[in-house]
Design a protein around this motif. Structure first.
Motif, PDB file in Angstrom:
ATOM      1  N   GLY A  32       0.883  -1.283  -0.121  1.00  0.00           N
ATOM      2  CA  GLY A  32       0.031   0.119   0.081  1.00  0.00           C
ATOM      3  C   GLY A  32       0.923   1.111   0.039  1.00  0.00           C
ATOM      4  N   SER A  33       0.183   2.513   0.136  1.00  0.00           N
ATOM      5  CA  SER A  33       0.943   3.706   0.059  1.00  0.00           C
ATOM      6  C   SER A  33       1.693   3.833   1.545  1.00  0.00           C
ATOM      7  N   GLU A  37      -2.979   1.087   4.635  1.00  0.00           N
ATOM      8  CA  GLU A  37      -3.647   0.277   3.498  1.00  0.00           C
ATOM      9  C   GLU A  37      -2.680  -0.739   2.933  1.00  0.00           C
ATOM     10  N   GLY A  38      -3.337  -1.850   2.337  1.00  0.00           N
ATOM     11  CA  GLY A  38      -2.665  -2.682   1.591  1.00  0.00           C
ATOM     12  C   GLY A  38      -3.243  -3.872   1.468  1.00  0.00           C
ATOM     13  N   ARG A  39      -2.543  -4.947   0.875  1.00  0.00           N
ATOM     14  CA  ARG A  39      -2.864  -6.314   0.798  1.00  0.00           C
ATOM     15  C   ARG A  39      -2.937  -7.003   2.233  1.00  0.00           C
ATOM     16  N   PRO A 137     -14.079   3.628  -0.684  1.00  0.00           N
ATOM     17  CA  PRO A 137     -13.110   4.104  -0.556  1.00  0.00           C
ATOM     18  C   PRO A 137     -11.898   3.430  -1.486  1.00  0.00           C
ATOM     19  N   ALA A 138     -11.239   4.219  -2.100  1.00  0.00           N
ATOM     20  CA  ALA A 138     -10.151   3.640  -2.864  1.00  0.00           C
ATOM     21  C   ALA A 138      -8.626   3.755  -2.537  1.00  0.00           C
ATOM     22  N   SER A 139      -8.350   4.786  -2.105  1.00  0.00           N
ATOM     23  CA  SER A 139      -6.850   4.878  -1.248  1.00  0.00           C
ATOM     24  C   SER A 139      -6.824   5.735  -0.364  1.00  0.00           C
ATOM     25  N   SER A 142      -0.079   8.048   2.784  1.00  0.00           N
ATOM     26  CA  SER A 142       0.581   7.413   3.554  1.00  0.00           C
ATOM     27  C   SER A 142       0.791   7.605   5.070  1.00  0.00           C
ATOM     28  N   ASN A 143       0.268   8.794   5.343  1.00  0.00           N
ATOM     29  CA  ASN A 143       0.037   9.106   6.760  1.00  0.00           C
ATOM     30  C   ASN A 143      -1.124   9.255   7.264  1.00  0.00           C
ATOM     31  N   GLY A 144      -2.309   8.510   6.384  1.00  0.00           N
ATOM     32  CA  GLY A 144      -3.568   8.157   7.100  1.00  0.00           C
ATOM     33  C   GLY A 144      -4.529   9.475   6.924  1.00  0.00           C
ATOM     34  N   THR A 145      -4.195  10.657   6.548  1.00  0.00           N
ATOM     35  CA  THR A 145      -5.022  11.678   6.481  1.00  0.00           C
ATOM     36  C   THR A 145      -5.974  11.954   5.389  1.00  0.00           C
ATOM     37  N   SER A 146      -5.679  11.452   4.199  1.00  0.00           N
ATOM     38  CA  SER A 146      -6.413  11.795   2.918  1.00  0.00           C
ATOM     39  C   SER A 146      -6.834  10.703   2.417  1.00  0.00           C
ATOM     40  N   LEU A 147      -8.050  10.540   2.343  1.00  0.00           N
ATOM     41  CA  LEU A 147      -8.896   9.533   1.578  1.00  0.00           C
ATOM     42  C   LEU A 147      -9.344   9.647   0.298  1.00  0.00           C
ATOM     43  N   ILE A 148      -9.045   9.111  -0.741  1.00  0.00           N
ATOM     44  CA  ILE A 148      -9.741   9.259  -2.039  1.00  0.00           C
ATOM     45  C   ILE A 148     -10.703   8.152  -2.208  1.00  0.00           C
TER      46      ILE A 148
END
Length: 822
Positions: A32-33, A37-39, A137-139, A142-148
């Motif tokens: 993940g980034s 997130e990640g597998r 939610p898609a991504s 890396s710091n967990g603050t911005s969700l796309i």
């Protein structure tokens, strides 16, 4: 030979999964980034593998993220974060969402239908779930603050991102909507010119807007209705309807728009949020009545038997029409009479007639005729203007009203069920028409209880006998439904029988205990009521409830377990559904529901954090140097160890802080040998490095052995501290990091601690292998005879293997020639 080898490995893997089906020791997110997130990869017996996405949902994601000390935000199917390697351990994971570990969930191990293209991924955050309509939610950064977020095909959103700030999403609800090409809008089948069913034209065809959806609990609201009146006529709203065909009839066209949501700055429904209809019926369309004023009429008249009384008619556009009585105020008749150059007769001579449950139907020669509403007696009432007052009673009384109610009960009871009344020694029911929370409050109050919820459609089954009343009209202040208004005559069926669910009577809980567990702090939760011990059902039992139960023992709540995890109790199941509203509440302050349906098979169990440990000293034992070793703590003068269960870098830092050091890394499975004495802590839950070790919450389950003693290393966190502990080793003053943590890299990084700066210095770098490989050597390993075995290559001073994908006889011939065999 290759086919036999593959079959054997798969069989061995099946045995491994079957034996260790509940032995998932760790979980991580890969490719993940960042760490959010990640597998999803899980470890069994030290071997990492993946989870098949079959059946994976948000409840499963909640448990995965909880194991990583985060909250679930979303999940992704079809290897959206890359395909993993190694075994696919499970599929059809079926967590309920409250578990603390995947081991507590049910799942299937028949993974033969899955491949790594089905690997599931999750998105975690500190803000938890977010509502995305027609998308997901898609991504996350890396710091967990911005969700796309991403929308479904054919849908789009004005905002496709949200930020996590102070554990709250800046945008909590994101709508992905289909951009319909709305050509026109009209009000159809109305009483007048400015009311009716809302219809929109799309691609030349007229259709509807959904007013109510039972599946999504959506209601067409005043915001949407006001915007439609303003956008069509520039006027204010008079009234609106969101469900049922009243009063504008049914249309068989397409329901184009569902969940219409309009806001203050929107100028037309094209600016509003909406989704394509999937759940709305043609009976539940949206309608409005707009308040169009002033009305350009040219004449007025009274039509009837008297010149000074009759039906009011207005003339507009050369057409005579009538005035609807809805919303007419007491000032309107005076105004109409003034327009006719007359005065309001009964306002002057007899005053206004106060008609209850009926309407004035005619006036002639100082005589009023009142027609009573349906279900009220008598059919008509005649009033005479005598001496300035109306003679007689202008109140219509409900037919059969009042009932001689002998008794009230709940079926099946005692605190929930169908509302039943006893009249003339016969039990009957109450119709759900008009039945609301005020009615439920009064009925629950009759039993000394308070309301939890009400149902209007035979929630607890259809009753029998008469349906005694409908439109029960309690205000909530009454002590008995006999004091409320209601209609006796009705056309209801027993499928509409009203039901209620009340909170149970206050329990005098004098004591609580935890028994049958592995330690005094984990086991089946039991409470003592009126001198009798009993249990609590796991239905709806949550973290608040765990905290209040542990609080009675002077402890803090940690985990909850369902389905009689620590055995079935005996005695009463006192509570079916415990409802505590805060962590600080007392158990006796919590409310509860009682269905009498829960058995001891669902007895709840809890894990409480252990009591305060008086840790006076810590030390490292059996290490390779002064800065690493087995972590030991001194409690009440006796040295013991800490189990590696869920041990993390925060725990490492809290431990090292007691020695004035900074934590660098930790190792599991008695890396520096097994200790002696007590294993004081099974799971340490320090929240930060600044937390004193003695103040960290911990679990003592008495299930951990010295084979899982944890070890730590000083010198602060290296830049690569997020690598899994299995990829580090330590010897003397050198920290070794295995580059194979990153796929396609080989070698070892050496890290040495700078005694001045107390920071790690990295020596060398990981080597990435890529095509073409510089093959320095080749060999066959573990073969049964010379000239056979597993193929291994040496490149960059590291031995590795060859994947069997696409391997054929031509490749085998080349390898055999390289080692001198045909």
């Amino acid at each position: 030979m290759r086919r036999f080898f593959v079959v054997c490995v798969l069989s061995l893997l099946s045995i491994l999964v079957a034996v260790d089906a509940l032995a998932i020791s760790n979980v991580r997110l890969e490719e993940g980034s960042g760490r959010y997130e990640g597998r999803v990869e899980v470890s069994i017996a030290g071997i990492w593998g993946t989870i098949c996405d079959d059946g994976f949902d948000m409840d499963d994601a909640k448990v995965v993220c909880r194991m990583l000390n985060m909250s679930a935000t979303g999940f992704l199917h079809q290897a959206r974060r890359g395909q993993g390697s190694g075994p696919i351990y499970l599929r059809n994971l079926a967590c309920e969402g409250h578990e603390t570990n995947i081991n507590q969930c049910s799942y299937g191990i028949n993974v033969s239908v899955c491949s790594h293209s089905d690997d599931v991924s999750v998105i975690c955050s500190d803000c938890g779930t977010i509502n995305v309509t027609n998308g997901q939610p898609a991504s996350i950064s890396s710091n967990g603050t911005s969700l796309i977020i991403s929308c479904k095909d054919g849908f789009n959103a004005d905002k496709n991102s949200s930020d996590c700030i102070s554990e709250t999403w800046t945008i909590k609800n994101i709508f992905c909507r289909s951009s319909l090409k709305i050509q026109n809008m009209r009000l159809a089948n109305g009483i007048g010119l400015y009311d009716g069913r809302i219809e929109i034209q799309v691609n030349g065809s007229w259709g509807l807007i959904c007013g109510y959806s039972s599946q999504t609990r959506y209601y067409f609201s005043v915001n949407e209705a006001e915007l439609i009146c303003y956008s069509m006529f520039g006027t204010r709203l008079l009234s609106y309807f969101g469900w049922g065909t009243y009063p504008y009839g049914q249309m068989n066209g397409t329901v184009y728009i569902d969940q219409l949501r309009c806001y203050r700055n929107d100028e037309s429904i094209l600016d509003c949020d909406y989704v394509l209809n999937t759940t709305c019926s043609h009976y539940d369309y949206a309608s409005v009545a707009c308040n169009f004023s002033p009305f350009n009429f040219t004449d007025i008249r009274l039509v009837g038997n008297d010149s000074d009384a009759g039906r009011v008619e207005l003339k507009a556009n050369n057409t005579w029409g009538t005035v609807c009585p809805y919303g007419i105020s007491s000032y309107t008749p005076t105004f109409i009479c003034k327009l006719l150059n007359m005065r309001l007769l009964f306002n002057i001579q007899c005053g206004e007639a106060n008609v209850v449950h009926g309407n004035i139907s005619s006036y002639h020669n100082k005589t009023l005729t009142v027609t009573c509403d349906e279900g009220y007696d008598p059919p008509t009432i005649t009033l005479y203007c005598v001496g300035g007052d109306w003679s007689g009673n202008s109140t219509c009384v409900a037919a059969g009203y009042p009932l001689e109610i002998q008794d009230v009960r709940l079926a099946p009871g005692p605190y929930h069920g169908r509302v039943e009344l006893k009249v003339n020694n016969t039990w009957g029911t109450v119709c759900g028409n008009g039945f609301d929370n005020n009615d439920a409050n009064v009925i629950c109050g009759m039993f000394g209880l308070s309301r939890y919820t009400k149902y209007t459609y035979a929630k607890y089954g259809n009753g029998v006998g008469p349906i005694y009343m409908s439109n029960l009209g309690c205000t909530g202040a009454e002590k008995d439904i006999r004091d409320c208004t209601y209609t006796v005559k009705n056309s209801c069926t027993h499928s509409q029988d009203a039901s209620i669910l009340c909170y149970g009577r206050a329990l005098n809980i004098t004591e609580a205990r935890i028994i049958n567990g592995t330690s005094p702090y984990i086991g089946r939760a039991e409470i003592k009521v009126n001198g009798t011990w009993g249990t609590i059902c796991d239905n709806g039992f949550h973290s608040y409830d765990t905290s209040t139960t542990c609080k009675m023992l002077g402890l803090k709540g940690a985990d909850v377990y369902s389905n009689a995890r620590y055995g079935q109790g005996s005695g009463p199941v006192f509570i079916d559904d415990l409802i505590c509203y805060s962590y600080s509440a007392s158990l006796n302050e919590c409310r509860y529901l009682k269905y009498n349906l829960c058995s001891h098979q669902r007895d709840v169990s809890v894990a409480c954090y252990g009591p305060h440990l008086n840790i006076s000293e810590v030390r490292l034992v059996n290490g390779t140097g002064p800065d690493d070793g087995r972590a030991e703590i001194l409690v009440d003068g006796k040295w013991g160890t800490i189990c590696d269960d869920s041990f993390d870098i925060s725990n490492t830092e809290a431990f090292c802080a007691m020695l004035g050091k900074k934590g660098a890394q930790f190792f599991t499975a008695a890396y520096h040998g097994q200790g002696t004495g007590p294993v004081y802590i099974d799971r340490l839950d320090c929240q930060s490095a600044s937390q004193a070790l003695s103040d960290c919450p911990y679990l003592y389950t008495n299930t951990c052995s010295h084979a899982r003693d944890v070890s730590v290393v000083y010198c602060g966190k290296p830049d690569i501290y997020l690598w899994d502990a299995g990829y580090f080793s330590y010897n003397g003053s050198i920290h070794y990091a295995d580059c194979s943590y990153y796929k396609k890299y080989v070698g070892v990084l050496e890290l040495t601690c700078d005694n001045v700066t107390k920071k790690w210095i990295t020596n060398g770098e990981c080597q990435e292998y890529r095509f073409p490989l510089d093959v320095a050597d080749i060999r066959l390993v573990n073969g049964s005879v010379p000239g056979s075995g597993r193929v291994e290559l040496k490149s960059m001073n590291t031995w590795g293997t060859i994947c069997g994908d696409g391997f054929d006889m031509d490749a085998a011939n080349v390898i055999c020639q390289m080692i001198g065999f045909p």
